[in-house]
Write a protein that holds these residues in place. Structure first.
Motif, PDB file in Angstrom:
ATOM      1  N   ILE A  27      12.079   5.814  -7.129  1.00  0.00           N
ATOM      2  CA  ILE A  27      11.854   6.368  -5.786  1.00  0.00           C
ATOM      3  C   ILE A  27      11.847   5.250  -4.744  1.00  0.00           C
ATOM      4  CG2 ILE A  27      10.153   7.531  -4.318  1.00  0.00           C
ATOM      5  CD1 ILE A  27       9.333   9.169  -6.797  1.00  0.00           C
ATOM      6  N   GLU A  28      11.170   4.156  -5.054  1.00  0.00           N
ATOM      7  CA  GLU A  28      11.124   3.027  -4.114  1.00  0.00           C
ATOM      8  C   GLU A  28      12.516   2.474  -3.843  1.00  0.00           C
ATOM      9  OE1 GLU A  28       6.723   0.990  -4.734  1.00  0.00           O
ATOM     10  OE2 GLU A  28       8.329   0.444  -6.122  1.00  0.00           O
ATOM     11  N   ILE A  85       6.000   5.042   1.843  1.00  0.00           N
ATOM     12  CA  ILE A  85       6.576   6.394   1.773  1.00  0.00           C
ATOM     13  C   ILE A  85       5.508   7.432   2.108  1.00  0.00           C
ATOM     14  CG2 ILE A  85       7.595   8.127   0.229  1.00  0.00           C
ATOM     15  CD1 ILE A  85       8.880   5.764  -1.314  1.00  0.00           C
ATOM     16  N   PHE A  86       4.325   7.281   1.547  1.00  0.00           N
ATOM     17  CA  PHE A  86       3.220   8.204   1.841  1.00  0.00           C
ATOM     18  C   PHE A  86       2.881   8.170   3.322  1.00  0.00           C
ATOM     19  CE2 PHE A  86       2.595   8.983  -2.560  1.00  0.00           C
ATOM     20  CZ  PHE A  86       1.632   9.975  -2.708  1.00  0.00           C
ATOM     21  N   GLU A  87       2.829   6.951   3.861  1.00  0.00           N
ATOM     22  CA  GLU A  87       2.420   6.786   5.255  1.00  0.00           C
ATOM     23  C   GLU A  87       3.432   7.364   6.231  1.00  0.00           C
ATOM     24  OE1 GLU A  87       1.313   2.995   8.002  1.00  0.00           O
ATOM     25  OE2 GLU A  87       0.574   2.931   5.935  1.00  0.00           O
ATOM     26  N   LYS A  88       4.716   7.166   5.925  1.00  0.00           N
ATOM     27  CA  LYS A  88       5.766   7.592   6.864  1.00  0.00           C
ATOM     28  C   LYS A  88       6.194   9.035   6.661  1.00  0.00           C
ATOM     29  CE  LYS A  88      10.138   6.173   8.915  1.00  0.00           C
ATOM     30  NZ  LYS A  88      11.153   5.109   9.034  1.00  0.00           N
ATOM     31  N   TYR A 113       6.784  14.897   0.528  1.00  0.00           N
ATOM     32  CA  TYR A 113       8.131  14.314   0.415  1.00  0.00           C
ATOM     33  C   TYR A 113       8.237  13.477  -0.856  1.00  0.00           C
ATOM     34  CZ  TYR A 113      12.136  11.283   1.433  1.00  0.00           C
ATOM     35  OH  TYR A 113      13.331  10.584   1.365  1.00  0.00           O
ATOM     36  N   PHE A 114       7.187  12.686  -1.120  1.00  0.00           N
ATOM     37  CA  PHE A 114       7.182  11.856  -2.330  1.00  0.00           C
ATOM     38  C   PHE A 114       7.237  12.728  -3.583  1.00  0.00           C
ATOM     39  CE2 PHE A 114       4.755   9.975  -5.832  1.00  0.00           C
ATOM     40  CZ  PHE A 114       5.456   8.789  -6.024  1.00  0.00           C
ATOM     41  N   ARG A 115       6.449  13.792  -3.627  1.00  0.00           N
ATOM     42  CA  ARG A 115       6.425  14.674  -4.799  1.00  0.00           C
ATOM     43  C   ARG A 115       7.779  15.352  -5.013  1.00  0.00           C
ATOM     44  NH1 ARG A 115       2.533  12.262  -7.226  1.00  0.00           N
ATOM     45  NH2 ARG A 115       0.530  12.360  -6.153  1.00  0.00           N
ATOM     46  N   LYS A 116       8.464  15.646  -3.928  1.00  0.00           N
ATOM     47  CA  LYS A 116       9.792  16.257  -4.030  1.00  0.00           C
ATOM     48  C   LYS A 116      10.758  15.304  -4.731  1.00  0.00           C
ATOM     49  CE  LYS A 116      13.526  18.069  -1.064  1.00  0.00           C
ATOM     50  NZ  LYS A 116      14.496  16.978  -1.280  1.00  0.00           N
ATOM     51  N   LEU A 117      10.745  14.032  -4.332  1.00  0.00           N
ATOM     52  CA  LEU A 117      11.606  13.039  -4.966  1.00  0.00           C
ATOM     53  C   LEU A 117      11.214  12.834  -6.430  1.00  0.00           C
ATOM     54  CD1 LEU A 117      11.870  10.276  -2.193  1.00  0.00           C
ATOM     55  CD2 LEU A 117      13.580  12.002  -2.800  1.00  0.00           C
ATOM     56  N   ASP A 161      -3.624  -1.488  -3.185  1.00  0.00           N
ATOM     57  CA  ASP A 161      -2.783  -1.623  -1.990  1.00  0.00           C
ATOM     58  C   ASP A 161      -1.581  -0.691  -2.009  1.00  0.00           C
ATOM     59  OD1 ASP A 161      -4.496  -3.479  -0.988  1.00  0.00           O
ATOM     60  OD2 ASP A 161      -3.320  -5.221  -1.642  1.00  0.00           O
ATOM     61  N   ASN A 162      -0.952  -0.525  -3.195  1.00  0.00           N
ATOM     62  CA  ASN A 162       0.228   0.332  -3.270  1.00  0.00           C
ATOM     63  C   ASN A 162      -0.082   1.634  -4.014  1.00  0.00           C
ATOM     64  OD1 ASN A 162       2.963   0.804  -2.581  1.00  0.00           O
ATOM     65  ND2 ASN A 162       3.629   0.245  -4.648  1.00  0.00           N
ATOM     66  N   ARG A 163      -1.336   2.051  -3.989  1.00  0.00           N
ATOM     67  CA  ARG A 163      -1.757   3.295  -4.644  1.00  0.00           C
ATOM     68  C   ARG A 163      -2.519   4.140  -3.634  1.00  0.00           C
ATOM     69  NH1 ARG A 163      -0.920   2.495 -10.151  1.00  0.00           N
ATOM     70  NH2 ARG A 163      -0.842   0.324 -10.826  1.00  0.00           N
ATOM     71  N   PRO A 164      -1.796   4.864  -2.789  1.00  0.00           N
ATOM     72  CA  PRO A 164      -2.439   5.620  -1.701  1.00  0.00           C
ATOM     73  C   PRO A 164      -3.437   6.659  -2.175  1.00  0.00           C
ATOM     74  CG  PRO A 164      -0.118   6.231  -1.939  1.00  0.00           C
ATOM     75  CD  PRO A 164      -0.329   4.999  -2.760  1.00  0.00           C
ATOM     76  N   MET A 165      -3.246   7.210  -3.366  1.00  0.00           N
ATOM     77  CA  MET A 165      -4.152   8.251  -3.855  1.00  0.00           C
ATOM     78  C   MET A 165      -5.523   7.687  -4.230  1.00  0.00           C
ATOM     79  SD  MET A 165      -2.371  10.910  -3.451  1.00  0.00           S
ATOM     80  CE  MET A 165      -3.426  12.123  -4.228  1.00  0.00           C
TER      81      MET A 165
END
Length: 417
Positions: free
Chosen positions: A288-289, A299-302, A307-311, A366-370
């Motif tokens: 995805i990245e 991706i989460f922020e923007k 959208y992320f789950r769709k990808l 840092d890269n784990r928004p959840m």
């Protein structure tokens, strides 16, 4: 959802999940049954308690280990009810059922291990004449020996004039010279193996009746189910289950999907095993990245989580055609119900299980928004989803090296590599 499982080593080949999950479907029961891949009894018990597992079946080599942790009148058991702490041996029930329908009084049991003990108890309960053959009969522990049973070496066995039932409880037949046993055309062989074995080939040469372990397997599984759910399975459903399991053939897609919470070790374990087995490795988060050209957090922020789950779903679908591969999924792959059915189309879905308290402080957030919210609460809400989606649980509560070695061994045995 009620939760059940099976332990053993090896265990990935076990058909018990096929039997039990079919039984749940037939009776419209909200339950799931999985394999638990671990060689540490304490870890297994800890996992079972943490996940609120209702019961487990026990296969070799743990049938005589579990009684040491729970009250048991028998030194060998294969079924544990965590809700009551009761342990029983449904192998005895299954074999008693099978043997009682055969009008032969002489029983010869091949092997001196846990299953041999169960076979001996079943045979003695029917007042049969029993001989146990082992390479080292004098080394069989006294707690596994029964009165009025002859324990002999294979080379000392003399076939009686009357017919015999030979029950093989040994995992490998390579060390047994069957011609020394003088098995005859009117004898019956009952094998614990439910795949093609050397003993089956020998039975064809002798032209005697041979029964593989499928009836034994299904019968003991149904009895465990009846004990857990307190009702009797009707005969027509038993026959349907037997036919269903008999038709199941081992797939050869060589697809292993790894799921689990963030930081559980999916990427580390997946990459290493893929390298060892010469498989392709795919990390859905990385895919995805690469596609979007941003980090997960960006991706989460923007674009937001939807959208992320769709990808995520798109890549999960696209990888179903891959073979000889290991696929690492993001921790939230189980959040969408749509993904549950997609995951079920893969050959193996393995939940890398690690107690969150042992590693949460070390996770790079840092890269784990959840993880910006409450990780413990998030983990608790996902446990049932992971359990529902997986076919096996891999114990990663010791070291990742041990988990890698354990799963590699299981996969190599499963695929015959």
């Amino acid at each position: 959802m009620r939760k059940f499982g099976v332990i053993g080593s090896p265990i990935l080949h076990s058909k018990s999940p096929d039997i039990h999950n079919t039984l749940y479907k037939q009776h419209d029961i909200d339950a799931k049954y999985v394999r638990i891949i671990s060689e540490n009894i304490d870890n297994i018990i800890s996992i079972a308690k943490d996940l609120c597992i209702d019961g487990i079946n026990i296969t070799s080599p743990y049938k005589s280990e579990i009684p040491k942790h729970f009250k048991s009148e028998l030194p060998v058991v294969n079924t544990l009810d965590f809700t009551t702490g009761e342990v029983i041996n449904t192998d005895i029930y299954a074999l008693s059922n099978i043997i009682s329908k055969i009008n032969i009084d002489n029983l010869v049991i091949l092997g001196g291990g846990n299953s041999a003990f169960s076979a001996a108890v079943a045979s003695k309960s029917l007042n049969k004449s029993v001989t146990v053959l082992s390479r080292f009969p004098n080394s069989i522990d006294s707690v596994f020996r029964l009165n009025n049973i002859s324990y002999q070496e294979y080379s000392d066995f003399i076939h009686p004039e009357a017919q015999c039932i030979f029950i093989s409880t040994i995992p490998s037949h390579n060390d047994v010279l069957f011609d020394k046993l003088d098995i005859r055309v009117d004898d019956i062989i009952i094998d614990s193996q439910y795949v093609t074995s050397t003993l089956q080939t020998y039975a064809k040469i002798v032209k005697c009746e041979y029964r593989n372990g499928l009836e034994w397997l299904v019968s003991q599984a149904i009895y465990a189910f009846e004990c857990w759910f307190s009702f009797t399975v009707e005969k027509h459903i038993k026959e349907r289950i037997y036919k269903s399991v008999k038709s199941i053939l081992q797939q050869d897609k060589k697809q292993i999907v790894l799921i689990g919470f963030m930081g559980a070790g999916k990427t580390t374990i997946g990459k290493e095993i893929a390298n060892i087995m010469n498989f392709e490795f795919y990390d859905i988060d990385n895919l995805i990245e690469d596609k979007v050209g941003m980090s997960i957090s960006e991706i989460f922020e923007k674009f937001g989580e939807e959208y992320f789950r769709k990808l995520e779903t798109e890549f999960l679908v696209s990888l179903t055609t891959k073979t000889n591969c290991i696929i690492s999924c993001g921790g939230g792959i189980v959040e969408k119900d749509e993904n549950h059915s997609i995951l079920s189309s893969y050959e193996h879905v393995i939940w890398i299980y690690r107690n969150l308290n042992t590693y949460i402080s070390k996770i790079d957030k840092d890269n784990r928004p959840m993880l910006k919210s409450n990780p413990q609460q998030l983990f608790e809400t996902r446990k049932d989803k992971y359990f529902s989606c997986c076919s096996s649980i891999l114990d990663n509560n010791s070291t990742e090296l041990e988990a890698i070695d354990l799963l590699t061994k299981e996969l190599k045995l499963y695929y015959g590599i």
